[in-house]
Design a protein around this motif. Structure first.
Motif, PDB file in Angstrom:
ATOM      1  N   TYR A  89       0.818  -1.213   0.000  1.00  0.00           N
ATOM      2  CA  TYR A  89       0.000   0.000   0.000  1.00  0.00           C
ATOM      3  C   TYR A  89       0.853   1.265   0.000  1.00  0.00           C
ATOM      4  CZ  TYR A  89      -2.746   3.829   1.910  1.00  0.00           C
ATOM      5  OH  TYR A  89      -3.312   5.059   2.126  1.00  0.00           O
ATOM      6  N   TYR A 101      -6.186   1.561   1.971  1.00  0.00           N
ATOM      7  CA  TYR A 101      -5.790   0.247   2.498  1.00  0.00           C
ATOM      8  C   TYR A 101      -6.749  -0.175   3.590  1.00  0.00           C
ATOM      9  CZ  TYR A 101      -2.866  -3.565   4.247  1.00  0.00           C
ATOM     10  OH  TYR A 101      -2.394  -4.802   4.617  1.00  0.00           O
ATOM     11  N   VAL A 108      -5.812  -3.609  -0.890  1.00  0.00           N
ATOM     12  CA  VAL A 108      -5.506  -2.289  -1.438  1.00  0.00           C
ATOM     13  C   VAL A 108      -6.546  -2.011  -2.515  1.00  0.00           C
ATOM     14  CG1 VAL A 108      -3.865  -0.915  -2.779  1.00  0.00           C
ATOM     15  CG2 VAL A 108      -3.034  -2.417  -0.977  1.00  0.00           C
TER      16      VAL A 108
END
Length: 250
Positions: A89, A101, A108
């Protein structure tokens, strides 16, 4: 959903901003992009109505992030990475500021341009320990344009918790039911509703639960009709299928 960039080039030709040859050359690059360690299927958004989803586990953070960033760069629709770490992320966010996230589900997600949510997918979770898998299903279905509700901790050990929520079960267009231990919640719910039920066994439970095999077999042998079963802990697969079924109602 994203058209993978094809629409932009077709409109450019229509408006005189690009020649046919220029568009053909560019559109050839939209089919697959070779990164050396991966070949990104950019054509999938047009073919399937949703971009390629990145399974991040087993890849390095750098590899997973680069694939996600390239997918985001080629379209303005949703992009999804599953089983992703915080490290993936952080790398994606440097290039894609609107990426988000979800640590519980390890997802993600860049939502991008998503139509107004439609239909009604209800994700039902037997216990709090099943939440990571249930949330992966919910986030996936949302990214695919479904209106999603969550119903948490209504397992059969306290059946009154479920029975007090019958109106929510009946209102759903399709249900995802996530359960570990013996997985009995699926048969109970499928016996109450007239909508498709997608069952997700989780690897939550003690010894003879066998890391999800026990609820998997229980769900495959459900006595109630209208049940489909995905693999152990596969919240993504359940959410994707639920979103596809949900679209049919429109």
């Amino acid at each position: 959903m994203s058209d993978g960039g094809y629409r932009a080039w077709l409109e450019a030709v229509r408006d005189g901003r690009a020649s046919v040859d220029e568009a053909l050359a560019a559109m050839r690059q939209l089919d697959a992009e070779d990164l050396g360690f991966a070949r990104i299927d950019h054509h999938r958004a047009l073919r399937k109505g949703f971009p390629e989803v990145v399974y991040c586990e087993g890849k390095t953070d750098e590899q997973a992030a680069e694939i996600l960033v390239r997918l985001c760069a080629r379209g303005d629709g949703p992009v999804l990475g599953t089983r992703a770490s915080q490290g993936v992320y952080e790398r994606v966010r440097r290039e894609v500021p609107d990426a988000e996230y979800h640590p519980l589900a390890r997802v993600v997600r860049r939502m991008g341009r998503v139509p107004q949510p439609k239909g009604h997918v209800l994700v039902v979770c037997a216990g709090t320990s099943d939440l990571p898998v249930a949330e992966e299903a919910a986030l996936t279905a949302e990214a695919m344009g479904a209106r999603v509700e969550r119903l948490v901790d209504v397992g059969v050990a306290g059946l009154h918790r479920l029975l007090s929520q019958l109106d929510r079960l009946y209102a759903a267009r399709v249900l995802v039911v996530v359960a570990g231990m013996e997985g009995a919640l699926v048969s109970v719910i499928a016996g109450l509703v007239d909508k498709p039920v997608i069952a997700v066994p989780t690897s939550v439970g003690y010894g003879t639960q066998f890391h999800g095999v026990t609820p998997l077999l229980s769900m495959l042998n459900a006595c109630a009709s209208g049940v489909g079963v995905v693999n152990i802990d596969n919240g993504f697969g359940a959410g994707y299928l639920a979103a596809l079924i949900n679209r049919l109602g429109d």
